[in-house]
Design a protein around this motif. Sequence first.
Motif, PDB file in Angstrom:
ATOM      1  N   PRO A  79      -8.081  10.167   2.102  1.00  0.00           N
ATOM      2  CA  PRO A  79      -7.725  10.615   0.747  1.00  0.00           C
ATOM      3  C   PRO A  79      -6.869   9.562   0.061  1.00  0.00           C
ATOM      4  N   LEU A  80      -7.083   9.360  -1.230  1.00  0.00           N
ATOM      5  CA  LEU A  80      -6.439   8.243  -1.920  1.00  0.00           C
ATOM      6  C   LEU A  80      -5.066   8.595  -2.499  1.00  0.00           C
ATOM      7  N   GLU A  81      -4.818   9.860  -2.782  1.00  0.00           N
ATOM      8  CA  GLU A  81      -3.583  10.232  -3.469  1.00  0.00           C
ATOM      9  C   GLU A  81      -2.322   9.816  -2.720  1.00  0.00           C
ATOM     10  N   PRO A  82      -2.234   9.976  -1.384  1.00  0.00           N
ATOM     11  CA  PRO A  82      -1.020   9.507  -0.704  1.00  0.00           C
ATOM     12  C   PRO A  82      -0.774   8.012  -0.886  1.00  0.00           C
ATOM     13  N   PHE A  83      -1.830   7.242  -0.971  1.00  0.00           N
ATOM     14  CA  PHE A  83      -1.678   5.795  -1.173  1.00  0.00           C
ATOM     15  C   PHE A  83      -1.264   5.491  -2.611  1.00  0.00           C
ATOM     16  N   ALA A  84      -1.754   6.282  -3.560  1.00  0.00           N
ATOM     17  CA  ALA A  84      -1.317   6.110  -4.948  1.00  0.00           C
ATOM     18  C   ALA A  84       0.180   6.397  -5.087  1.00  0.00           C
ATOM     19  N   GLN A  85       0.665   7.415  -4.365  1.00  0.00           N
ATOM     20  CA  GLN A  85       2.095   7.716  -4.388  1.00  0.00           C
ATOM     21  C   GLN A  85       2.902   6.586  -3.740  1.00  0.00           C
ATOM     22  N   TRP A  86       2.366   5.997  -2.693  1.00  0.00           N
ATOM     23  CA  TRP A  86       3.020   4.884  -2.023  1.00  0.00           C
ATOM     24  C   TRP A  86       3.147   3.688  -2.971  1.00  0.00           C
ATOM     25  N   ALA A  87       2.050   3.355  -3.640  1.00  0.00           N
ATOM     26  CA  ALA A  87       2.080   2.231  -4.585  1.00  0.00           C
ATOM     27  C   ALA A  87       3.078   2.484  -5.705  1.00  0.00           C
ATOM     28  N   LYS A  88       3.104   3.708  -6.213  1.00  0.00           N
ATOM     29  CA  LYS A  88       4.031   4.046  -7.293  1.00  0.00           C
ATOM     30  C   LYS A  88       5.480   3.892  -6.841  1.00  0.00           C
ATOM     31  N   ALA A  89       5.779   4.357  -5.628  1.00  0.00           N
ATOM     32  CA  ALA A  89       7.145   4.242  -5.102  1.00  0.00           C
ATOM     33  C   ALA A  89       7.535   2.778  -4.945  1.00  0.00           C
ATOM     34  N   ALA A  90       6.608   1.965  -4.441  1.00  0.00           N
ATOM     35  CA  ALA A  90       6.913   0.557  -4.191  1.00  0.00           C
ATOM     36  C   ALA A  90       7.085  -0.236  -5.486  1.00  0.00           C
ATOM     37  N   LYS A  91       6.511   0.236  -6.572  1.00  0.00           N
ATOM     38  CA  LYS A  91       6.622  -0.465  -7.854  1.00  0.00           C
ATOM     39  C   LYS A  91       7.693   0.136  -8.752  1.00  0.00           C
ATOM     40  N   SER A  92       8.450   1.095  -8.230  1.00  0.00           N
ATOM     41  CA  SER A  92       9.416   1.813  -9.060  1.00  0.00           C
ATOM     42  C   SER A  92      10.568   0.939  -9.532  1.00  0.00           C
ATOM     43  N   GLY A  93      10.790  -0.207  -8.870  1.00  0.00           N
ATOM     44  CA  GLY A  93      11.857  -1.111  -9.293  1.00  0.00           C
ATOM     45  C   GLY A  93      11.390  -2.212 -10.214  1.00  0.00           C
ATOM     46  N   GLY A  94      10.108  -2.213 -10.544  1.00  0.00           N
ATOM     47  CA  GLY A  94       9.577  -3.214 -11.465  1.00  0.00           C
ATOM     48  C   GLY A  94       8.895  -4.389 -10.791  1.00  0.00           C
ATOM     49  N   GLY A  95       8.888  -4.449  -9.472  1.00  0.00           N
ATOM     50  CA  GLY A  95       8.232  -5.539  -8.760  1.00  0.00           C
ATOM     51  C   GLY A  95       6.785  -5.215  -8.451  1.00  0.00           C
ATOM     52  N   SER A  96       6.136  -6.124  -7.733  1.00  0.00           N
ATOM     53  CA  SER A  96       4.742  -5.964  -7.329  1.00  0.00           C
ATOM     54  C   SER A  96       4.663  -5.483  -5.888  1.00  0.00           C
ATOM     55  N   VAL A  97       3.508  -4.906  -5.527  1.00  0.00           N
ATOM     56  CA  VAL A  97       3.304  -4.474  -4.151  1.00  0.00           C
ATOM     57  C   VAL A  97       1.903  -4.862  -3.708  1.00  0.00           C
ATOM     58  N   TRP A  98       1.833  -5.491  -2.535  1.00  0.00           N
ATOM     59  CA  TRP A  98       0.558  -5.806  -1.908  1.00  0.00           C
ATOM     60  C   TRP A  98       0.446  -5.022  -0.615  1.00  0.00           C
ATOM     61  N   MET A  99      -0.760  -4.608  -0.284  1.00  0.00           N
ATOM     62  CA  MET A  99      -1.028  -3.931   0.983  1.00  0.00           C
ATOM     63  C   MET A  99      -1.523  -4.959   1.989  1.00  0.00           C
ATOM     64  N   GLN A 100      -0.844  -5.045   3.126  1.00  0.00           N
ATOM     65  CA  GLN A 100      -1.364  -5.888   4.191  1.00  0.00           C
ATOM     66  C   GLN A 100      -2.444  -5.121   4.937  1.00  0.00           C
ATOM     67  N   ILE A 101      -3.611  -5.724   5.111  1.00  0.00           N
ATOM     68  CA  ILE A 101      -4.736  -5.045   5.756  1.00  0.00           C
ATOM     69  C   ILE A 101      -5.087  -5.794   7.035  1.00  0.00           C
ATOM     70  N   ASN A 102      -5.431  -5.016   8.087  1.00  0.00           N
ATOM     71  CA  ASN A 102      -5.467  -5.631   9.412  1.00  0.00           C
ATOM     72  C   ASN A 102      -6.395  -4.885  10.351  1.00  0.00           C
ATOM     73  N   HIS A 103      -6.870  -5.621  11.342  1.00  0.00           N
ATOM     74  CA  HIS A 103      -7.565  -5.062  12.505  1.00  0.00           C
ATOM     75  C   HIS A 103      -6.918  -5.687  13.731  1.00  0.00           C
ATOM     76  N   PRO A 104      -6.481  -4.886  14.706  1.00  0.00           N
ATOM     77  CA  PRO A 104      -5.736  -5.442  15.841  1.00  0.00           C
ATOM     78  C   PRO A 104      -6.589  -6.176  16.853  1.00  0.00           C
ATOM     79  N   GLY A 105      -7.907  -5.945  16.875  1.00  0.00           N
ATOM     80  CA  GLY A 105      -8.729  -6.592  17.883  1.00  0.00           C
ATOM     81  C   GLY A 105      -8.318  -6.172  19.278  1.00  0.00           C
ATOM     82  N   ARG A 106      -7.948  -7.149  20.116  1.00  0.00           N
ATOM     83  CA  ARG A 106      -7.610  -6.858  21.518  1.00  0.00           C
ATOM     84  C   ARG A 106      -6.176  -6.386  21.695  1.00  0.00           C
ATOM     85  N   GLN A 107      -5.314  -6.530  20.693  1.00  0.00           N
ATOM     86  CA  GLN A 107      -3.905  -6.163  20.844  1.00  0.00           C
ATOM     87  C   GLN A 107      -3.719  -4.663  20.605  1.00  0.00           C
ATOM     88  N   ILE A 108      -4.285  -3.873  21.511  1.00  0.00           N
ATOM     89  CA  ILE A 108      -4.252  -2.409  21.443  1.00  0.00           C
ATOM     90  C   ILE A 108      -3.758  -1.883  22.784  1.00  0.00           C
TER      91      ILE A 108
END
Length: 420
Positions: free
Chosen positions: A81-110
Amino acid sequence: MTSELFSPLPLRSGAVLGNRIAKAAMEENMACDGQMPGRQLLTLYRRWAAGGTGLLITGNVMVHAEALTGPAGVVLDDAAPLEPFAQWAKAAKSGGGSVWMQINHPGRQIQADMPGVVWGPSAVGVDLGRLSSRFGRPVAMTAEQIEATVARFAVTAARAEEAGFDGVEIHAAHGYLLSQFLSPLVNQRTDAWGGSIENRARMLLDVVRAVRAAVSPSFAVAVKLNSADFQRGGFDADDARQVIAMLEPLGVDLVELSGGSYESPAMSGRPADARTQAREAYFLDLAEDLVRTSPLPLMLTGGITRRETAEKVLDSGVALVGMGTALAVTPDLPARWRDGREADRRMRPVNWSDKALASAAGMAQVRHQMRRIARGSRPTPGTHPAYALAVEQLQQRRALRLYRAWLPTVRGAAAANPTA
């Protein structure tokens, strides 16, 4: 007090960062039920947003629900569901800065006790000596699995933009999947994804192309890359230089330099190889070398805690200063620097002889501070590392029970068919 630290940084996508200070990604391990961002993450990022950074980069968000760095990891795939992520982005931008999401796959480090899949470029396990059994044994990915994973990165990036994030950072460092493909020690393939640096970089380049095609031109796309793996025969500075050059034509805005992996945790200041001691922690010597030839702006992360050090990093030609632990201890550190003040506390050092265990305890300390901030409390950087590690292990056990219950019910067919 004026400084280049507080000057804007324009990027090739058209985005402009408000200053040259970024909160680097730190894995929060705070997903609520369903592997979603919840109230704690929102509180944490509102606190950081008020602290004066120009950019917040989230802890790694998983592109594959069957492959998590830890049981409390956040997942953003085509079913989330996308709404929790929209709330996350809004919180992270509440001070006027930018927010990037780091995206990842752990591969063998599990972890070995995690359900799902353990994949790698080759069937080469994580070597941590007596602790090696704590990680699952990887199987070499098929061409179809590689292509499906590339597509997952693109899906996550597109959904992050839809949720209101300003960009993504593709994680190709610290020994995770894309870093594993880059490493000549881990990648022992003899097909189109192995051998030469061009082949070992193929998956990363395919991911970048797919992500760039899936998002709008004004959406920032960055890559986190090791300046070196700090292992003899591993990915080194010459490899990094070549990969940065390969990334330039693909629409990448920025490359963040770090270093190390679980096997040689230089990103926490503890490389396993004693010969790298002179180069660990700040990676500044390597960055100074790479910045001379880099066609892309560079961000440097690792051990920066004082304004003087940050200024030295910028003076070297690096465009953006990344901080992690320092902001877990003092979330308003950039605002303090602007006022001519420094942090009044430091994290308690971990001086254990076992480098891998010391790294795990150090990361547990950092996450302990993040959880305190997420509850509205003050950080306690004097917390004993053994205590922080013990508390985290208890929390991880609970999170693992929840993840084990969630995965088969929500992912059903995918969990039953790990080659999908």
